[in-house]
Design a protein around this motif. Structure first.
Motif, PDB file in Angstrom:
ATOM      1  N   ARG A  61      31.088 -13.550 -45.015  1.00 27.26           N
ATOM      2  CA  ARG A  61      30.699 -12.818 -46.216  1.00 27.26           C
ATOM      3  C   ARG A  61      29.185 -12.653 -46.285  1.00 27.26           C
ATOM      4  N   ASP A  62      28.774 -11.596 -47.005  1.00 23.45           N
ATOM      5  CA  ASP A  62      27.348 -11.291 -47.103  1.00 23.45           C
ATOM      6  C   ASP A  62      26.549 -12.451 -47.656  1.00 23.45           C
ATOM      7  N   ARG A  63      27.115 -13.187 -48.595  1.00 27.01           N
ATOM      8  CA  ARG A  63      26.351 -14.271 -49.210  1.00 27.01           C
ATOM      9  C   ARG A  63      25.989 -15.361 -48.194  1.00 27.01           C
ATOM     10  N   TYR A  92      21.148  -7.437 -49.586  1.00 29.32           N
ATOM     11  CA  TYR A  92      22.212  -8.044 -50.396  1.00 29.32           C
ATOM     12  C   TYR A  92      21.600  -9.075 -51.316  1.00 29.32           C
ATOM     13  N   ARG A  94      22.491 -12.126 -53.535  1.00 35.45           N
ATOM     14  CA  ARG A  94      23.579 -13.090 -53.692  1.00 35.45           C
ATOM     15  C   ARG A  94      23.848 -13.402 -55.167  1.00 35.45           C
ATOM     16  N   GLN A  96      23.407 -11.419 -57.852  1.00 29.17           N
ATOM     17  CA  GLN A  96      24.052 -10.307 -58.541  1.00 29.17           C
ATOM     18  C   GLN A  96      25.262  -9.755 -57.784  1.00 29.17           C
ATOM     19  N   LYS A  97      25.471 -10.228 -56.557  1.00 25.10           N
ATOM     20  CA  LYS A  97      26.574  -9.769 -55.708  1.00 25.10           C
ATOM     21  C   LYS A  97      26.527  -8.246 -55.518  1.00 25.10           C
ATOM     22  N   LYS A  99      25.173  -5.066 -52.960  1.00 27.20           N
ATOM     23  CA  LYS A  99      24.693  -4.600 -51.661  1.00 27.20           C
ATOM     24  C   LYS A  99      24.051  -3.224 -51.847  1.00 27.20           C
TER      25      LYS A  99
END
Length: 382
Positions: A61-63, A92, A94, A96-97, A99
């Motif tokens: 995942r991006d985070r 990204y 993290r 504020q979630k 992209k």
């Protein structure tokens, strides 16, 4: 490499993985990045690939890509040609979630619009899992390859997944047939387009895949097959040749044939979410499925041949050579396969190469003439 061939020029990373800040300018022909495990070699290639599809090739995942203790990562790249420079950036947040993607300094609302902007062909040591892993890994490969190659594919895939989720929810609740069928038309329409694209990619590519497999292996014959759950449920009339309308008819008949099973299990029993690719080779006893019966060398050869086919298709779409990312791909090949793969990559493929290796002696591509950069702890050493 021709002077006008587009290539990755400047790359800037901020708070990505183990990179606090990195700025570099890649040579037009490419570079070999040398360093021990854990130094950041693979992270760097992952960042470049992220600009192609806006997701990690490690399927995380991006985070998880944000540097420890930070909240935002940002990647910026420039694709340079003789008379033009284009830019692509991704970030990204993290907390504020969120992209964000920018193409030529303009923010784009739909990430899908920017997919394939760099033109990257990636080869990784872990690609063997495409062959020996589960069906989901092979579906993911197909979905990424076709999302880059066919602009309409990703929209069809997203539509299919949305209809599938709604239909499965209705089945789980034991909803009436009318409610289940309300989602069936959308499922069939989008699913037929997805299946037609996948099956056609495999059907038209198996010959070239076989050539690549034969050259790397030293003479063995191999093929690709698209294993369709729709055709297993509705085996009459053979496989349609890339016509979504015919696939749609077969899909609808397969859903009717599996209706009772769906009701018992509470999920849609057939469709692209149940399909995969088969890798087969000829053996004395007949065809052999490499996932179940292939040696490690055969499985690695199949994965390399598949990636070469993907690179061929990308080159055809771009009308030029892609950027080749090679992440320690020679590490577990025997000498014969390694030499033959080197020849394949050196002959007729003159695109920019960015490769990683643990030791300087492992860099033989382009006759060993690539620039060599040493990396340690997320920084290049002078």
């Amino acid at each position: 490499m021709a002077p006008s061939t587009p290539h990755l020029g400047r790359l800037t990373l901020r708070n990505y993985r183990n990179f606090e800040r990195l700025e570099c300018e890649f040579p037009e022909t490419g570079v070999a990045i040398v360093g021990p495990n854990g130094s950041g070699k693979t992270n760097l290639l992952e960042a470049i690939y992220y600009l192609e599809v806006f997701r990690s090739f490690r399927e995380v995942r991006d985070r998880e890509l944000v540097r420890f203790g930070e909240s935002v990562f940002r990647i910026e790249g420039e694709v340079a040609a003789a008379t033009d420079v284009g830019s692509i950036a991704a970030a990204y947040d993290r907390a504020q979630k969120i992209k964000r993607v920018e193409v030529d300094d303009r923010r784009i609302d739909r990430v899908s619009v920017g997919i394939g902007s760099v033109g990257v062909a990636v080869f990784r040591l872990e690609d063997v899992e495409i062959v020996r892993g589960g069906p989901r890994v092979r579906r993911r490969f197909m979905d990424v390859a076709l999302s880059v190659a066919e602009p309409a594919y990703l929209a069809a895939l997203q539509g299919y997944r949305s209809s599938l989720a709604q239909r499965n929810e209705a089945l789980r609740r034991g909803a009436r047939d009318e409610e289940v069928e309300a989602w069936t038309d959308g499922l069939v329409e989008a699913g037929a387009r997805v299946t037609a694209s996948r099956a056609d990619w495999v059907r038209t590519g198996t010959g070239r895949y076989g050539e690549h497999y034969r050259e790397i292996s030293g003479g063995d014959d191999a093929r690709l097959r698209y294993a369709s759950s729709v055709l297993r449920a509705d085996p009459e009339d053979g496989e349609p040749e890339g016509d979504p309308a015919v696939w749609g008819e077969r899909f609808r008949r397969a859903l009717a044939a599996t209706r009772e099973r769906e009701r018992r299990r509470g999920v849609t029993a057939v469709g692209p979410h149940r399909d995969e690719i088969r890798f087969v080779v000829d053996a004395d006893e007949g065809e052999r499925d490499l996932r179940s019966y292939g040696s490690s060398g055969q499985q690695r050869t199949a994965a390399l041949a598949l990636r070469l086919l993907e690179a061929d298709r990308l080159r055809e779409r771009l009308g030029r050579e892609p950027v080749y990312l090679l992440d320690d791909v020679f590490a577990e090949l025997d000498e014969g396969r390694s030499d033959r793969l080197l020849a394949l990559l050196d002959q007729g493929r003159d695109g920019q190469v960015i490769l990683t290796a643990p030791k300087p002696g492992d860099v033989a591509l382009r006759d060993g003439d690539l620039a060599r950069w040493r990396i340690r702890n997320g920084a290049f050493l002078s």
